[in-house]
Design a protein around this motif. Structure first.
Motif, PDB file in Angstrom:
ATOM      1  N   GLY A 473       0.789  -1.217   0.000  1.00 54.36           N
ATOM      2  CA  GLY A 473       0.000   0.000   0.000  1.00 54.36           C
ATOM      3  C   GLY A 473       0.820   1.265   0.000  1.00 54.36           C
ATOM      4  N   ARG A 478       2.655   2.624  -4.911  1.00 57.41           N
ATOM      5  CA  ARG A 478       1.584   3.554  -4.534  1.00 57.41           C
ATOM      6  C   ARG A 478       1.740   4.876  -5.280  1.00 57.41           C
ATOM      7  N   MET A 532      -5.543   1.272  -2.828  1.00 57.86           N
ATOM      8  CA  MET A 532      -5.486   2.468  -1.983  1.00 57.86           C
ATOM      9  C   MET A 532      -5.833   3.724  -2.782  1.00 57.86           C
ATOM     10  N   LEU A 543      -4.576  -1.860   6.078  1.00 53.10           N
ATOM     11  CA  LEU A 543      -3.208  -1.898   5.548  1.00 53.10           C
ATOM     12  C   LEU A 543      -2.219  -2.273   6.639  1.00 53.10           C
TER      13      LEU A 543
END
Length: 695
Positions: A473, A478, A532, A543
């Motif tokens: 995440g 990300r 996410m 998470l």
């Protein structure tokens, strides 16, 4: 997507609409045709190379509702993604001088059985103006005005109203209309990232200094510059600076300025010199806008200020095999060898050249200020590559950020990361630029120079924070999805699936479950990062559980909770494949229970739930508070009983060993036998009671 649909309010809505026809798409319909959207069919055996784009192949298409009209399909072949956020807006745009997108979707393409983005267009009527080399029969002044400039202004007006940068204006992406007297038809701009395949010649000086993937968000001003290059190409019958390499073209623009570099040796109609001065101005704030070009077409003479050539030094700065005559060129060549450049900065050689040979006092002072600031900065700020990058930004404030062999504008980091991932290259050099805080430095330098940057400033501090956090995440995956809303989920496990939304992900995992469940987990680093960003309802605490390294069972439960939450919020469609996948990997969660009977009961329960295809009940069964509390209570009782038995054995050993009770020799022998029996009995009692449930 159809011509009657309205534009969604978000990029995610565009992505969902782009999936039209993907879920139930078969590789081919009757006769080997690929169906899309219920109304269009594509023939994968009939290619149309005349309409090919660098990131897409063209094929014959037809409409069931309009069989008399000619259509073609662009099938994305990658590796770079399609510009999904603009597709819906383009479907709603109708302009006779812009190629008409009527539908788009995702289908399973025959041959490799991969899901691919397909865009259906109406055929423009004629051939391309030029081939890739840009050569053609020269046009007259009147033809350029009426068949090129006037139509393109109308298209750019429509695109600007929708906040769309075309990024592919070049003569090889223009088509002749059905009626030769009409204006050109401008070609596709959605099959690849904006400007990614645009030749350096057609890009502004600033954008040409960056990597193709790092050029960032462009605008109408950049498209107008490209129009200026197209004007020269059609008037001359070939592109300017033909025969020069991209670096040579950039050098010419740097040393002479774009207007002089591109026009100086060309025989141009005198009336065109005025708009070319305006369109090819290297100062984006002095460059002509659409209103200026329209006024000129209307007969108004604007007399644009002749662009000033860059300040040229009295002698070049030599660096290896390269030499620079002005500040931007010096920043460019110094970035090629950070270690050597770092020494030159600290020895004062760069400062001396800029003051004495170039005479750029203001820029020199800002560069010296950056050099001094780096000496008191953090460890990463003192690294030679970072120092050279910061000084390069100060020296060329309208240029890209240069480090680790990359040249990227702040708004180009998303596409640059996408390029690295889809080509399986290491994204670390790009991530290091963000970790070093260089985009923030670039923004602050714009203020010091008191200029309005041509590329939009971006606050990428959040990206640095994400890179500094480890685990699912976070990290570079990300940042990728945060910065590029066109990129599908790039998890290696997704194979041939084109996953744009959380619903796409559930469908893909369900299809793959029978085979993938034997080799891995349904959520990896890419999928966690993707969710996410694209599934904002995902709770942060999940998470943390997903990244629990101490208790792997919590990670399994977190995966089940995440997938169950998605299932609930996206329609509660049964997913037995994913449910059984979770059962396969559930042992670490079940093993948190100490007692054999609850373990057995839980295993049986989740297997039954998996048959029903609902995921949240499985997560609840694996994390049942009452069962966990009862298990802990029984475990505590077992521990207490074991402790009492150990104490009793020790006490008995002491008594048996007392010479007043038994003879010394016999007592020791008896003590050994009895304590062994009692120890075995005590331990067996605890094990049987707790783990086997027999006591």
């Amino acid at each position: 997507m159809s011509e009657t649909t309205t534009r969604p309010a978000s990029a995610q809505a565009d992505a969902q609409n782009a999936r039209d026809g993907a879920d139930n798409a078969a590789p081919a319909s009757a006769g080997g045709l690929v169906s899309i959207g219920g109304n269009y069919q594509v023939d994968p055996k009939r290619s149309l190379p005349v309409y090919d784009m660098p990131g897409a192949k063209a094929y014959v298409a037809q409409s069931n509702s309009e069989p008399g009209k000619k259509y073609f399909a662009l099938v994305s072949i990658g590796p770079m993604p399609v510009r999904l956020p603009i597709l819906q807006a383009l479907v709603g745009l109708t302009n006779a001088n812009f190629i008409k997108l009527v539908h788009s979707g995702i289908v399973v393409w025959p041959g490799d059985s991969e899901q691919r983005v397909i865009m259906i267009f109406r055929e423009p009527g004629g051939a391309r103006l030029t081939g890739p080399d840009g050569r053609c029969t020269a046009w007259s002044y009147d033809q350029v005005c009426n068949r090129l400039i006037r139509p393109v202004i109308g298209v750019l007006r429509d695109l600007e109203a929708r906040n769309i940068f075309h990024g592919a204006i070049r003569t090889s992406n223009m088509f002749l209309p059905s009626d030769p007297a009409e204006g050109i038809v401008l070609g596709d701009c959605a099959s690849s990232p904006a400007g990614y395949y645009q030749p350096v010649l057609n890009e502004t000086l600033q954008r040409g200094l960056a990597d193709a993937s790092g050029r960032g968000k462009g605008g109408t001003s950049d498209d107008l510059y490209a129009l200026g290059v197209a004007i020269i190409t059609l008037i001359q019958g070939e592109p300017p600076l033909s025969g020069l390499s991209d670096p040579q073209i950039v050098d010419r623009k740097l040393t002479q300025g774009s207007f002089y570099a591109l026009v100086q040796k060309q025989k141009m109609p005198t009336p065109l010199l005025e708009p070319l001065r305006g369109l090819l101005n290297d100062d984006p704030h002095e460059r002509w806008e659409l209103e200026d070009l329209e006024s000129w077409l209307g007969g108004r003479r604007l007399s644009p200020r002749p662009p000033e050539p860059p300040r040229r030094a009295v002698r070049p700065f030599e660096f290896g095999d390269h030499e620079a005559w002005e500040a931007r060129g010096l920043a460019r060549i110094l970035s090629t060898n950070a270690a050597t450049a770092y020494d030159l900065y600290h020895k004062g050689e760069v400062e001396a050249w800029m003051r004495r040979a170039l005479g750029e006092k203001n820029i020199t002072e800002i560069v010296v200020g950056e050099l001094q600031a780096s000496g008191t900065g953090s460890r990463i700020q003192r690294e030679p590559a970072v120092v050279v990058a910061r000084c390069g930004i100060a020296m060329a404030p309208d240029g890209p950020i240069r480090m680790n062999g990359r040249a990227i504008y702040p708004s180009g980091f998303g596409t640059a990361l996408t390029e690295a991932f889809v080509n399986k290259r290491d994204p670390a050099p790009i991530a290091q630029m963000l970790i070093a805080g260089l985009p923030g430095n670039w923004n602050s330098i714009q203020k010091k120079h008191k200029i309005e940057p041509f590329s939009p400033p971006m606050d990428l501090e959040f990206a640095r924070n994400l890179l500094e956090r480890r685990g699912f995440g976070f990290g570079v995956e990300r940042v990728l999805y945060e910065l590029d809303d066109s990129v599908p989920c790039l998890s290696p496990m997704l194979d041939k699936h084109y996953v744009l939304t959380p619903m796409d992900l559930l469908r893909a995992l369900e299809r793959m479950a029978p085979t993938k469940s034997r080799h891995g987990k349904p959520i990896d680093a890419h999928i966690a990062a993707f969710l996410m960003v694209r599934f904002r309802k995902l709770e942060d605490w999940l998470l943390k559980a997903l990244n629990d390294e101490i208790d792997p069972g919590r990670g399994v439960i977190a995966m089940a909770q995440i997938l169950g939450s998605m299932q609930e919020r996206l329609g509660n469609k049964k997913l037995p494949g994913i449910a059984k996948w979770i059962v396969v990997m559930a042992d670490p969660a079940i093993d948190r229970l100490h007692n054999h009977k609850p373990r057995q009961k839980t295993k049986q329960r989740i297997e039954e739930l998996a048959e029903q295809g609902m995921i949240t009940p499985i997560a609840q069964a694996l994390d049942d508070p009452s069962m966990m509390n009862q298990d802990e209570h029984q475990y505590g009782k077992a521990q207490a009983k074991f402790a009492r038995i150990v104490d009793e054995i020790a006490k008995l050993e002491d008594e048996i060993g007392d010479p007043t009770i038994l003879a010394k020799g016999f007592g020791r022998e008896l003590a050994a036998v009895v304590s062994g029996i009692l120890g075995t009995f005590g331990i067996s009692a605890v094990i049987g009671y707790y783990f086997l449930g027999t006591f």
